[in-house]
Design an enzyme around this catalytic site. Structure first.
Site, PDB file in Angstrom:
ATOM      1  N   ASP A  36      32.035  55.214  17.043  1.00 15.58           N
ATOM      2  CA  ASP A  36      31.380  55.007  18.744  1.00 15.58           C
ATOM      3  C   ASP A  36      31.077  53.470  19.135  1.00 15.58           C
ATOM      4  O   ASP A  36      31.578  53.239  20.356  1.00 15.58           O
ATOM      5  CB  ASP A  36      30.209  55.842  19.042  1.00 15.58           C
ATOM      6  CG  ASP A  36      30.637  57.294  18.957  1.00 15.58           C
ATOM      7  OD1 ASP A  36      31.611  57.659  19.203  1.00 15.58           O
ATOM      8  OD2 ASP A  36      29.435  58.033  18.681  1.00 15.58           O
ATOM      9  N   ARG A 117      13.666  54.213  17.004  1.00 11.04           N
ATOM     10  CA  ARG A 117      14.379  53.857  18.221  1.00 11.04           C
ATOM     11  C   ARG A 117      13.445  52.937  19.057  1.00 11.04           C
ATOM     12  O   ARG A 117      14.025  51.936  19.684  1.00 11.04           O
ATOM     13  CB  ARG A 117      14.580  54.991  18.982  1.00 11.04           C
ATOM     14  CG  ARG A 117      15.686  55.948  18.398  1.00 11.04           C
ATOM     15  CD  ARG A 117      17.031  55.198  18.280  1.00 11.04           C
ATOM     16  NE  ARG A 117      18.155  55.870  17.817  1.00 11.04           N
ATOM     17  CZ  ARG A 117      18.778  56.115  16.596  1.00 11.04           C
ATOM     18  NH1 ARG A 117      18.271  54.730  15.798  1.00 11.04           N
ATOM     19  NH2 ARG A 117      19.670  56.735  16.219  1.00 11.04           N
ATOM     20  N   ASP A 146      17.758  60.358  21.668  1.00 14.13           N
ATOM     21  CA  ASP A 146      17.524  58.920  21.434  1.00 14.13           C
ATOM     22  C   ASP A 146      17.834  58.000  22.728  1.00 14.13           C
ATOM     23  O   ASP A 146      17.274  56.953  22.796  1.00 14.13           O
ATOM     24  CB  ASP A 146      18.559  58.581  20.340  1.00 14.13           C
ATOM     25  CG  ASP A 146      18.229  58.949  18.865  1.00 14.13           C
ATOM     26  OD1 ASP A 146      16.898  59.016  18.469  1.00 14.13           O
ATOM     27  OD2 ASP A 146      19.155  59.331  18.088  1.00 14.13           O
ATOM     28  N   SER A 201      27.007  64.160  11.856  1.00 15.75           N
ATOM     29  CA  SER A 201      26.331  63.161  12.434  1.00 15.75           C
ATOM     30  C   SER A 201      25.211  62.706  11.909  1.00 15.75           C
ATOM     31  O   SER A 201      24.048  63.370  11.684  1.00 15.75           O
ATOM     32  CB  SER A 201      26.059  63.498  14.076  1.00 15.75           C
ATOM     33  OG  SER A 201      25.169  62.642  14.587  1.00 15.75           O
TER      34      SER A 201
END
Ligand code: ARG
Length: 426
Positions: A36, A117, A146, A201
């Protein structure tokens, strides 16, 4: 209905912090080296006609070669790629607080991603400012937590910066991304090829690892073993149990089996022991902040040992009233952090309480590890509100008078007895 001239790559902006494509000239991209963000690195240069500076943050995710990631970014046209080892800050400022707050969301998730994060986004702000970027780009989808954590952090700490989230808008599926990568000379791992099918993922750091996607989305599908890359399945864990001793000072683990260690090393060492004994597999149904309910498979060997050990020590040194009260604040703390509100003042208010309680959480807890279980077996603390003489059935006297008990019971049960009588009469 979108207007006929609408550009699908630049959907209308909803929030004030979203970038106006005309004003994007240099972008700080949170870069992992995966498919990505590699596609994104090229795509931003093409579609926005902007320069890109990459930032890759090491939070202790195993098996990364940061030099390879950096070179890949430079090869794909990044002006620069900063690699930051933030493990120490992550452990000290984020994980230590999580331990003091016994932080678990939804009863099973120790928040490793949610804790990482805000730090990643804070570093993005610092590096964006230092390298003259006007915009921060990240690889989160529009369906997860996220994006909330990163964008809440950026818009709180740096109101002058703008955000782009290409995965939310670029309307490429996996196949199209792979095709884009092929036509733009972006290397794809064999395990990422279309033939290989979509991978899990994954997100991971010092405090744990999560897997989502594939069969995990089928709630009737029990875990396939290939999902476990960190923790040994309990069935294959050693036949011999192992007891480890963890020493805490003011709520923070400081030594393992009598050996003092820096927090990062200690967390890594405990994770390794837990992983060997099959400890810390969590199959979790979770309420995301954006409304979805999803299933995650977590591997959290360090958290599955250290959180119960810390909680046990806290129980030992706290009074009944503190022990009744703190879990409510713990739950609120975990919810705020899960929800991406790390910079919310209530979180620091709660931390002040956590610190006050933890001022006395010093002592040693032994935990026995055996085939997926971590069980506290011994505890000791100079601050234990515990007296074995008082607790013993055979003793009387000192601070405790057994003859006072009936009077206590009579008064303590008074309202309940009155209410019972009234309800029987009605
Ligand atoms: N469900 C967890 C959370 O919301 C883990 C998310 C993992 N993130 C990811 N990008 N795969 O914190």
């Amino acid at each position: 209905m979108s207007p006929p001239d609408a550009n699908p790559e630049f959907p209308p902006r909803t929030a004030s912090y979203e970038a106006d494509p005309a004003e994007v000239s240099r972008v700080l991209l949170l870069y992992s080296g995966g498919l990505d963000t590699s596609v994104m690195l090229k795509w931003i240069q093409d579609v926005y006609d902007a320069e890109v500076v990459c930032l890759t943050v090491n939070l202790g995710q195993p098996g990364e070669d940061y030099e390879v990631i950096r070179e890949k970014a430079l090869r794909l046209g990044a002006l620069d790629c900063h690699v930051v080892d933030a493990r120490e800050e992550f452990a000290r400022e984020y994980l230590a607080r999580a331990i003091r707050a016994n932080a678990l969301y939804g009863g099973g998730y120790p928040l490793f991603t949610a804790l990482g994060r805000p730090l990643i986004a804070k570093l993005a702000v610092e590096h964006a400012r230092a390298s003259g970027c006007d915009t921060i780009a990240h690889g989160c989808t529009g369906k997860g937590n996220d994006q909330v954590r990163i964008e809440a952090t950026v818009s709180t700490l740096a109101p002058e910066l703008r955000v782009i989230a290409p995965v939310r808008s670029w309307q490429m599926g996996r196949e199209e991304e792979i095709a884009y990568a092929r036509t733009h000379g972006i290397p794809i791992k064999a395990s990422h090829g279309a033939e290989a099918g979509p991978p899990y993922s994954i997100d991971d750091n010092l405090w744990g690892r999560s897997s989502e996607g594939r069969w995990i989305e089928d709630l009737s599908h029990a875990p396939d073993e290939d999902v476990f890359q960190l923790v040994t399945p309990p069935e294959r864990a050693p036949d011999e149990p192992e007891t480890i001793e963890i020493e805490f000072e003011r709520g923070i683990p400081v030594a393992l089996d009598g050996r003092r260690l820096e927090l990062v090393e200690l967390l890594e060492a405990v994770a390794e022991l837990g992983a060997r004994h099959g400890v810390g597999i969590v199959d979790h149904i979770e309420d995301r902040i954006v409304g979805l309910k999803v299933r995650d498979i977590y591997e959290v060997p360090a958290a599955a040992i250290l959180l119960p050990a810390h909680q046990e020590l806290e129980h030992l040194v706290c009074t009944i009233h503190q022990n009744q009260f703190k879990p409510q604040l713990d739950r609120q703390w975990a919810y705020l952090v899960y929800a991406g509100l790390w910079w919310e003042p209530l979180r620091t208010d709660l931390d002040a309480y956590m610190d006050a309680v933890n001022a006395h959480v010093t002592g040693t807890i032994a935990v026995k590890l055996y085939k997926g279980h971590a069980r506290v077996v011994t505890r000791s603390s100079p601050h234990a509100v515990y007296d074995s003489e008082l607790a013993s059935f055979s003793q009387s006297g000192g601070l405790f008078s057994q003859t006072a008990s009936p009077g206590f019971i009579e008064l303590f049960s008074l309202q309940s007895r009155m209410a019972w009588r009234l309800r029987q009469g009605s």
